[in-house]
Design an enzyme around this catalytic site. Sequence first.
Site, short mmCIF file in Angstrom:
data_model
loop_
_atom_site.label_atom_id
_atom_site.label_comp_id
_atom_site.label_asym_id
_atom_site.label_seq_id
_atom_site.Cartn_x
_atom_site.Cartn_y
_atom_site.Cartn_z
N TYR A 1 56.40 -29.05 -46.08
CA TYR A 1 56.20 -28.27 -44.85
C TYR A 1 57.48 -27.54 -44.42
O TYR A 1 57.44 -26.74 -43.50
CB TYR A 1 55.78 -29.20 -43.71
CG TYR A 1 54.38 -29.74 -43.86
CD1 TYR A 1 53.30 -28.88 -44.02
CD2 TYR A 1 54.14 -31.10 -43.83
CE1 TYR A 1 52.02 -29.36 -44.16
CE2 TYR A 1 52.86 -31.60 -43.97
CZ TYR A 1 51.80 -30.73 -44.14
OH TYR A 1 50.54 -31.21 -44.28
N LYS B 1 68.81 -37.60 -52.13
CA LYS B 1 69.63 -37.69 -50.92
C LYS B 1 70.98 -38.39 -51.18
O LYS B 1 71.97 -38.09 -50.54
CB LYS B 1 68.88 -38.43 -49.80
CG LYS B 1 67.76 -37.61 -49.22
CD LYS B 1 67.13 -38.27 -48.01
CE LYS B 1 65.96 -37.43 -47.53
NZ LYS B 1 65.42 -37.86 -46.26
P1 NAP Z 1 61.82 -44.44 -50.34
O1 NAP Z 1 63.30 -44.32 -50.35
O2 NAP Z 1 61.01 -44.21 -51.56
O3 NAP Z 1 61.49 -45.91 -49.74
C1 NAP Z 1 60.17 -46.34 -49.53
C2 NAP Z 1 60.19 -47.79 -49.08
O4 NAP Z 1 58.83 -48.16 -48.81
C3 NAP Z 1 60.73 -48.75 -50.13
O5 NAP Z 1 61.40 -49.80 -49.47
C4 NAP Z 1 59.45 -49.26 -50.81
O6 NAP Z 1 59.56 -50.56 -51.32
C5 NAP Z 1 58.51 -49.31 -49.63
N1 NAP Z 1 57.12 -49.22 -50.07
C6 NAP Z 1 56.57 -48.24 -50.81
N2 NAP Z 1 55.27 -48.50 -51.00
C7 NAP Z 1 55.01 -49.67 -50.38
C8 NAP Z 1 53.85 -50.48 -50.23
N3 NAP Z 1 52.69 -50.11 -50.74
N4 NAP Z 1 53.95 -51.63 -49.53
C9 NAP Z 1 55.14 -52.01 -49.00
N5 NAP Z 1 56.27 -51.29 -49.10
C10 NAP Z 1 56.20 -50.14 -49.78
O7 NAP Z 1 61.19 -43.44 -49.27
P2 NAP Z 1 61.83 -43.02 -47.86
O8 NAP Z 1 62.61 -41.78 -48.01
O9 NAP Z 1 62.47 -44.22 -47.28
O10 NAP Z 1 60.51 -42.63 -47.04
C11 NAP Z 1 59.58 -43.62 -46.63
C12 NAP Z 1 58.41 -42.95 -45.87
O11 NAP Z 1 58.89 -42.35 -44.68
C13 NAP Z 1 57.72 -41.86 -46.67
O12 NAP Z 1 56.34 -41.90 -46.41
C14 NAP Z 1 58.31 -40.58 -46.11
O13 NAP Z 1 57.44 -39.47 -46.26
C15 NAP Z 1 58.48 -40.99 -44.64
N6 NAP Z 1 59.52 -40.22 -43.96
C16 NAP Z 1 59.15 -39.43 -42.91
C17 NAP Z 1 60.11 -38.70 -42.24
C18 NAP Z 1 59.73 -37.84 -41.09
O14 NAP Z 1 60.44 -36.87 -40.80
N7 NAP Z 1 58.64 -38.17 -40.41
C19 NAP Z 1 61.45 -38.77 -42.65
C20 NAP Z 1 61.80 -39.60 -43.73
C21 NAP Z 1 60.80 -40.31 -44.39
P3 NAP Z 1 60.03 -50.84 -52.82
O15 NAP Z 1 61.50 -50.52 -52.84
O16 NAP Z 1 59.71 -52.27 -53.01
O17 NAP Z 1 59.23 -49.91 -53.69
#
Ligand code: NAP
Length: 296
Positions: free
Chosen positions: A19, A70
């Site tokens: 987006y 990142k």
């Molecule tokens: P990331 O670095 O890939 O981390 C994802 C985390 O979620 C990891 O700790 C992972 O665990 C855990 N996870 C993934 N699938 C899971 C499941 N089914 N059950 C339990 N834990 C699970 O991603 P991120 O950058 O932190 O982003 C995380 C989420 O936040 C994403 O959906 C992203 O789109 C959202 N986000 C939104 C914004 C916004 O502006 N609204 C900003 C940043 C991020 P493992 O390490 O065990 O795989």
Amino acid sequence: MTEAVKILGLIGRAVDYSYSPLIHNSACEVLGVPYYYTVFNIADPLLIPDALRGAKALGIRGFNVTIPYKKTVVPFLDELSQEATSIKAVNTIVNEHGKLIGHNTDIAGFASPLLPYKERITGKTVCIFGGGGAALAAIEAFKRFFMPNEILLFVRDPEKARVIVDETDFDQASPVTILRSDNLEKIKGCSVIVNATPIGTRGREQGGMTSIIPLDQKLISHNQIVYDMVYNPLDTPLLQAAERAGAKTISGIEMLIGQAERSFMLWTGMQMPVAAVRTTLLHEIHNNKPGFQSHT
Ligand code: NAP
């Protein structure tokens, strides 16, 4: 003669449906300023240094950076802001006359919608589900803006999360306790519950994700604030459960707009026209194809 268009872009992998071009290009259109935001898909992390050197040579004004780069970009930047240094992750790069400066606007973007509730957070316990980059930004935001008494991190793999947390420069105030995400006894005592996992994202059920909510509705109470970083759908299963429990809810769209607003200011020196951008973005999300969420 018209002013030359300055280029902005998103560095990431498989980011075609982000987006961010819509957010930043609609802001530029409203303001009538000569910037154009595009996406740069980089499949191979080994190409990151070349991409950044090329950006300097071409005079590209700046970037957002998203999954999985990142942290990858950090060693190739000339300077880092204090926030980016603390979590060693960058979501915004500004090219200042050939010097690439790394920032992290996810931190203030996350904090922004919580600021009206500061007195419900300072000195209290808060919790975050997830141990990735977004969780680190939330931890830093809590420490920097709210000073809770304790931050609980609920994760699938505590050892992996410990390594990630230990790599940061978090200060000692507001200690982080890492717990397995099936050990939720302490959740009742949390003033804020944050989902920083992709659980609940539209289309993920078909992608093999069995759970659509990180915790049972019975564990949520009316005096809590539930903040879901997922913004597609806007009304996630977690936020629906929180509403039923009478809790205050915050959608991830607030963070999405908050981080973009700050990146836009860093590149252009101008205030993003947030109301107009929000209207455009909501319209797009309502009409979105299922299955995609990027946080920038
Ligand atoms: P990331 O670095 O890939 O981390 C994802 C985390 O979620 C990891 O700790 C992972 O665990 C855990 N996870 C993934 N699938 C899971 C499941 N089914 N059950 C339990 N834990 C699970 O991603 P991120 O950058 O932190 O982003 C995380 C989420 O936040 C994403 O959906 C992203 O789109 C959202 N986000 C939104 C914004 C916004 O502006 N609204 C900003 C940043 C991020 P493992 O390490 O065990 O795989």
